[in-house]
Design an enzyme around this catalytic site. Sequence first.
Site, PDB file in Angstrom:
ATOM      1  N   GLY A 135       0.660  -1.341   0.145  1.00  0.00           N
ATOM      2  CA  GLY A 135      -0.038  -0.029  -0.133  1.00  0.00           C
ATOM      3  C   GLY A 135       1.035   1.212  -0.144  1.00  0.00           C
ATOM      4  O   GLY A 135       0.464   2.352   0.204  1.00  0.00           O
ATOM      5  N   THR A 136       2.145   1.042  -0.065  1.00  0.00           N
ATOM      6  CA  THR A 136       2.965   2.435  -0.340  1.00  0.00           C
ATOM      7  C   THR A 136       2.590   3.395  -1.414  1.00  0.00           C
ATOM      8  O   THR A 136       2.548   4.581  -0.959  1.00  0.00           O
ATOM      9  CB  THR A 136       4.473   2.015  -0.591  1.00  0.00           C
ATOM     10  OG1 THR A 136       4.511   1.294  -1.779  1.00  0.00           O
ATOM     11  CG2 THR A 136       5.006   1.244   0.668  1.00  0.00           C
ATOM     12  N   THR A 137       1.889   2.810  -2.405  1.00  0.00           N
ATOM     13  CA  THR A 137       1.885   3.731  -3.788  1.00  0.00           C
ATOM     14  C   THR A 137       0.363   4.561  -3.234  1.00  0.00           C
ATOM     15  O   THR A 137       0.290   5.487  -3.504  1.00  0.00           O
ATOM     16  CB  THR A 137       1.652   3.050  -4.992  1.00  0.00           C
ATOM     17  OG1 THR A 137       2.983   2.311  -5.344  1.00  0.00           O
ATOM     18  CG2 THR A 137       1.271   3.772  -6.121  1.00  0.00           C
ATOM     19  N   GLU A 164       8.363   6.802  -7.235  1.00  0.00           N
ATOM     20  CA  GLU A 164       9.703   6.171  -6.752  1.00  0.00           C
ATOM     21  C   GLU A 164      11.049   6.767  -7.272  1.00  0.00           C
ATOM     22  O   GLU A 164      11.058   6.787  -8.506  1.00  0.00           O
ATOM     23  CB  GLU A 164       9.646   4.691  -6.780  1.00  0.00           C
ATOM     24  CG  GLU A 164       8.638   4.095  -5.854  1.00  0.00           C
ATOM     25  CD  GLU A 164       8.631   2.549  -6.107  1.00  0.00           C
ATOM     26  OE1 GLU A 164       9.436   2.089  -6.466  1.00  0.00           O
ATOM     27  OE2 GLU A 164       7.569   1.873  -5.655  1.00  0.00           O
ATOM     28  N   SER A 175       1.765  -0.695  -9.460  1.00  0.00           N
ATOM     29  CA  SER A 175       0.591  -0.271  -8.729  1.00  0.00           C
ATOM     30  C   SER A 175      -0.469   0.746  -9.521  1.00  0.00           C
ATOM     31  O   SER A 175      -1.461   1.171  -9.130  1.00  0.00           O
ATOM     32  CB  SER A 175       0.710   0.383  -7.343  1.00  0.00           C
ATOM     33  OG  SER A 175       1.317  -0.720  -6.680  1.00  0.00           O
ATOM     34  N   THR A 176       0.099   1.326 -10.595  1.00  0.00           N
ATOM     35  CA  THR A 176      -0.648   2.389 -11.280  1.00  0.00           C
ATOM     36  C   THR A 176      -1.649   2.144 -11.573  1.00  0.00           C
ATOM     37  O   THR A 176      -2.766   2.947 -11.499  1.00  0.00           O
ATOM     38  CB  THR A 176       0.456   3.018 -12.451  1.00  0.00           C
ATOM     39  OG1 THR A 176       1.605   3.355 -12.056  1.00  0.00           O
ATOM     40  CG2 THR A 176      -0.289   4.161 -13.102  1.00  0.00           C
ATOM     41  N   LYS A 196      -8.108   4.235  -9.418  1.00  0.00           N
ATOM     42  CA  LYS A 196      -9.266   3.926  -8.894  1.00  0.00           C
ATOM     43  C   LYS A 196      -9.582   4.445  -7.442  1.00  0.00           C
ATOM     44  O   LYS A 196      -8.611   4.565  -6.720  1.00  0.00           O
ATOM     45  CB  LYS A 196      -9.571   2.261  -8.984  1.00  0.00           C
ATOM     46  CG  LYS A 196      -9.227   1.660 -10.230  1.00  0.00           C
ATOM     47  CD  LYS A 196      -9.197   0.469 -10.126  1.00  0.00           C
ATOM     48  CE  LYS A 196      -8.671  -0.178 -11.511  1.00  0.00           C
ATOM     49  NZ  LYS A 196      -8.597  -1.795 -11.565  1.00  0.00           N
ATOM     50  N   PRO A 197     -10.603   4.592  -7.175  1.00  0.00           N
ATOM     51  CA  PRO A 197     -10.978   5.241  -5.902  1.00  0.00           C
ATOM     52  C   PRO A 197     -10.857   3.804  -4.944  1.00  0.00           C
ATOM     53  O   PRO A 197     -10.662   2.828  -5.372  1.00  0.00           O
ATOM     54  CB  PRO A 197     -12.664   5.570  -5.919  1.00  0.00           C
ATOM     55  CG  PRO A 197     -13.111   4.764  -6.815  1.00  0.00           C
ATOM     56  CD  PRO A 197     -12.088   4.647  -7.742  1.00  0.00           C
TER      57      PRO A 197
END
Length: 376
Positions: A79-81, A98, A284-285, A290-291
Amino acid sequence: MRLSVRKVLLAVGCALALVLAVQLGQQVLECRAVLGGVRSPRRMQPEQEELVMLGADHVEYRYGKTMPLIFVGGVPRSGTTLMRAMLDAHPEVRCGEETRIIPRVLAMRQAWTKSGREKLRLDEAGVTDEVLDAAMQAFILEVIAKHGEPARVLCNKDPFTLKSSVYLARLFPNSKFLLMVRDGRASVHSMITRKVTIAGFDLSSYRDCLTKWNKAIEVMYAQCMEVGRDKCLPVYYEQLVLHPRRSLKRILDFLGIAWSDTVLHHEDLIGKPGGVSLSKIERSTDQVIKPVNLEALSKWTGHIPRDVVRDMAQIAPMLARLGYDPYANPPNYGNPDPIVINNTHRVLKGDYKTPANLKGYFQVNQNSTSPHLGSS
């Protein structure tokens, strides 16, 4: 008239002679100090240590080692992104993509310290810890400040930087750290299914990846605890997703940043000036556009081999230490806020916007890999 000109020239000559005499005297004193074995190091003046940048709004921003930097990290796929995208949505904060280079340089610095022979060689060459730390400080600040637009608060998101939290806290004494924590089974399943290459992780083996996850989070968590609760905050991904408003209020209070509703709607600011910048090559993009939704929370259940499920408590003891039940498949993470339920319905229906600069990329990417919904 001629007399006054002579007087002026004489005065100027006297002034120059005085300046030269003072400089010569200083040089003589320095030479004596060197010959006597007493050499005082030349230190940068405070104004020289500052990095000055001009923003698009023509506001001047000044950055230095005493500024309150934010470091976001954790094991990849934790969940870092998502966390940095939420912070990027705040009008006063800029994290950006990053850098990839900061954790590598930190690892090199650590390797030099661990090698007694190398440290001796560096010391003999005059490359002391003080010299290295000053160089690291300047380099890291330069990269963080200049790889994106200037902002009042700067943030860095490189997952493995938090393996060096104690060292970074020494370089930047007013910095704060957000350690992203996620159920290791979910993180590992995401690594494997999305083919996220991480040095040392065997993506063909859940057992190996869970073992490596355990080791990595153990180091980061220990560093976080050593830095102290006033400087390092563990942020549980599941709670951030289930209760975004409550979690973000706690996070912003910890960071000393005023509340802004924009952090709850990061997806609306993707690709916009002063908003959220995303990379086409980060895994992760396609999720962060998305919400915040529930799709990724328990997606791992039913995919981990039986023998690994059986031995989970022994393979990954950090699960229990972090509050996860190693025998629950899946654990009860909690009940989501109504807005998150609504967001999940929207995502399932495809009711969200893909930024124009990423549309072509996602069409190609989704044709070559199976889609994975949810924020990660």
